[in-house]
Design a protein around this motif. Structure first.
Motif, mmCIF file in Angstrom:
data_model
loop_
_atom_site.group_PDB
_atom_site.id
_atom_site.type_symbol
_atom_site.label_atom_id
_atom_site.label_comp_id
_atom_site.label_asym_id
_atom_site.label_seq_id
_atom_site.Cartn_x
_atom_site.Cartn_y
_atom_site.Cartn_z
ATOM 1 N N VAL A 27 117.946 -28.943 -51.812
ATOM 2 C CA VAL A 27 118.763 -30.078 -52.211
ATOM 3 C C VAL A 27 120.154 -29.573 -52.535
ATOM 4 O O VAL A 27 120.322 -28.563 -53.213
ATOM 5 C CB VAL A 27 118.143 -30.784 -53.444
ATOM 6 C CG1 VAL A 27 118.985 -31.966 -53.866
ATOM 7 C CG2 VAL A 27 116.737 -31.240 -53.137
ATOM 8 N N SER A 28 121.160 -30.284 -52.022
ATOM 9 C CA SER A 28 122.542 -29.927 -52.328
ATOM 10 C C SER A 28 123.182 -31.059 -53.119
ATOM 11 O O SER A 28 122.581 -32.113 -53.339
ATOM 12 C CB SER A 28 123.317 -29.665 -51.039
ATOM 13 O OG SER A 28 123.368 -30.826 -50.254
ATOM 14 N N GLU A 29 124.422 -30.841 -53.534
ATOM 15 C CA GLU A 29 125.121 -31.821 -54.350
ATOM 16 C C GLU A 29 126.190 -32.511 -53.517
ATOM 17 O O GLU A 29 126.907 -31.863 -52.755
ATOM 18 C CB GLU A 29 125.770 -31.115 -55.544
ATOM 19 C CG GLU A 29 126.481 -32.035 -56.487
ATOM 20 C CD GLU A 29 127.098 -31.289 -57.650
ATOM 21 O OE1 GLU A 29 128.334 -31.333 -57.772
ATOM 22 O OE2 GLU A 29 126.355 -30.654 -58.401
ATOM 23 N N LEU A 38 119.936 -34.435 -49.583
ATOM 24 C CA LEU A 38 119.503 -33.459 -48.598
ATOM 25 C C LEU A 38 120.718 -32.936 -47.844
ATOM 26 O O LEU A 38 121.650 -33.694 -47.576
ATOM 27 C CB LEU A 38 118.514 -34.097 -47.623
ATOM 28 C CG LEU A 38 117.160 -34.477 -48.195
ATOM 29 C CD1 LEU A 38 116.369 -35.248 -47.164
ATOM 30 C CD2 LEU A 38 116.400 -33.251 -48.619
ATOM 31 N N PRO A 39 120.737 -31.649 -47.513
ATOM 32 C CA PRO A 39 121.898 -31.113 -46.805
ATOM 33 C C PRO A 39 122.018 -31.697 -45.401
ATOM 34 O O PRO A 39 121.018 -32.024 -44.756
ATOM 35 C CB PRO A 39 121.633 -29.607 -46.773
ATOM 36 C CG PRO A 39 120.196 -29.445 -47.033
ATOM 37 C CD PRO A 39 119.754 -30.620 -47.825
ATOM 38 N N HIS A 40 123.248 -31.847 -44.920
ATOM 39 C CA HIS A 40 123.574 -32.369 -43.591
ATOM 40 C C HIS A 40 123.106 -33.805 -43.416
ATOM 41 O O HIS A 40 122.766 -34.221 -42.316
ATOM 42 C CB HIS A 40 122.994 -31.479 -42.481
ATOM 43 C CG HIS A 40 123.346 -30.047 -42.620
ATOM 44 N ND1 HIS A 40 124.607 -29.559 -42.381
ATOM 45 C CD2 HIS A 40 122.601 -28.992 -43.005
ATOM 46 C CE1 HIS A 40 124.620 -28.260 -42.600
ATOM 47 N NE2 HIS A 40 123.424 -27.891 -42.989
ATOM 48 N N ARG A 41 123.092 -34.579 -44.495
ATOM 49 C CA ARG A 41 122.715 -35.986 -44.445
ATOM 50 C C ARG A 41 123.782 -36.799 -45.189
ATOM 51 O O ARG A 41 124.488 -36.289 -46.042
ATOM 52 C CB ARG A 41 121.363 -36.250 -45.136
ATOM 53 C CG ARG A 41 120.203 -35.410 -44.685
ATOM 54 C CD ARG A 41 119.650 -35.884 -43.368
ATOM 55 N NE ARG A 41 118.345 -35.386 -43.000
ATOM 56 C CZ ARG A 41 118.018 -34.147 -42.772
ATOM 57 N NH1 ARG A 41 118.871 -33.202 -42.959
ATOM 58 N NH2 ARG A 41 116.804 -33.819 -42.364
ATOM 59 N N GLY A 47 127.442 -43.110 -49.704
ATOM 60 C CA GLY A 47 127.592 -43.325 -48.273
ATOM 61 C C GLY A 47 128.599 -42.415 -47.602
ATOM 62 O O GLY A 47 129.060 -42.694 -46.508
ATOM 63 N N SER A 48 128.950 -41.302 -48.235
ATOM 64 C CA SER A 48 129.944 -40.403 -47.651
ATOM 65 C C SER A 48 129.273 -39.186 -47.024
ATOM 66 O O SER A 48 128.180 -38.782 -47.412
ATOM 67 C CB SER A 48 130.933 -39.940 -48.721
ATOM 68 O OG SER A 48 130.271 -39.162 -49.681
ATOM 69 N N TYR A 49 129.975 -38.629 -46.024
ATOM 70 C CA TYR A 49 129.510 -37.411 -45.356
ATOM 71 C C TYR A 49 130.736 -36.623 -44.942
ATOM 72 O O TYR A 49 131.632 -37.154 -44.270
ATOM 73 C CB TYR A 49 128.641 -37.740 -44.146
ATOM 74 C CG TYR A 49 128.129 -36.525 -43.422
ATOM 75 C CD1 TYR A 49 127.195 -35.689 -44.010
ATOM 76 C CD2 TYR A 49 128.601 -36.191 -42.164
ATOM 77 C CE1 TYR A 49 126.729 -34.569 -43.351
ATOM 78 C CE2 TYR A 49 128.135 -35.075 -41.501
ATOM 79 C CZ TYR A 49 127.196 -34.260 -42.100
ATOM 80 O OH TYR A 49 126.738 -33.140 -41.453
ATOM 81 N N LYS A 50 130.807 -35.389 -45.359
ATOM 82 C CA LYS A 50 131.925 -34.490 -45.052
ATOM 83 C C LYS A 50 133.270 -35.085 -45.463
ATOM 84 O O LYS A 50 134.246 -35.043 -44.718
ATOM 85 C CB LYS A 50 131.938 -34.125 -43.573
ATOM 86 C CG LYS A 50 130.835 -33.182 -43.178
ATOM 87 C CD LYS A 50 131.081 -32.612 -41.805
ATOM 88 C CE LYS A 50 130.026 -31.581 -41.484
ATOM 89 N NZ LYS A 50 130.229 -30.973 -40.173
ATOM 90 N N GLY A 51 133.298 -35.696 -46.638
ATOM 91 C CA GLY A 51 134.554 -36.182 -47.189
ATOM 92 C C GLY A 51 135.016 -37.538 -46.693
ATOM 93 O O GLY A 51 136.064 -38.012 -47.105
ATOM 94 N N ARG A 52 134.286 -38.193 -45.806
ATOM 95 C CA ARG A 52 134.686 -39.526 -45.354
ATOM 96 C C ARG A 52 133.517 -40.493 -45.528
ATOM 97 O O ARG A 52 132.365 -40.089 -45.505
ATOM 98 C CB ARG A 52 135.140 -39.493 -43.903
ATOM 99 C CG ARG A 52 134.085 -39.083 -42.927
ATOM 100 C CD ARG A 52 134.636 -39.114 -41.515
ATOM 101 N NE ARG A 52 133.566 -39.068 -40.563
ATOM 102 C CZ ARG A 52 133.152 -37.977 -39.945
ATOM 103 N NH1 ARG A 52 133.739 -36.827 -40.180
ATOM 104 N NH2 ARG A 52 132.154 -38.015 -39.081
#
Length: 61
Positions: A27-29, A38-41, A47-52
């Motif tokens: 588990v990541s933050e 979960l990482p890469h989710r 509702g954000s992913y990779k800063g967007r």
């Protein structure tokens, strides 16, 4: 079908079963809201992913 000639010892059985345990999920933050995800989710809370923002999430009332 072949059958074992002798009984396996308790020690041998325990050695075989030593890897039959469950591992905890990685588990990541979330960098946006700091919730566990979960990482890469996509984060379920914000509702954000990779800063967007990827998903529009309803606000809980």
């Amino acid at each position: 079908m072949p059958n074992p000639k002798r009984r396996h010892s308790k020690q041998r059985t325990a050695k075989r079963r030593s890897h039959d345990f469950l591992t905890p999920t990685g588990v990541s933050e979330c960098p946006n809201c700091h919730e566990r995800k979960l990482p890469h989710r996509v984060c379920r809370k914000c509702g954000s992913y990779k800063g967007r923002e990827v998903l529009a999430v309803k606000e809980a009332s």
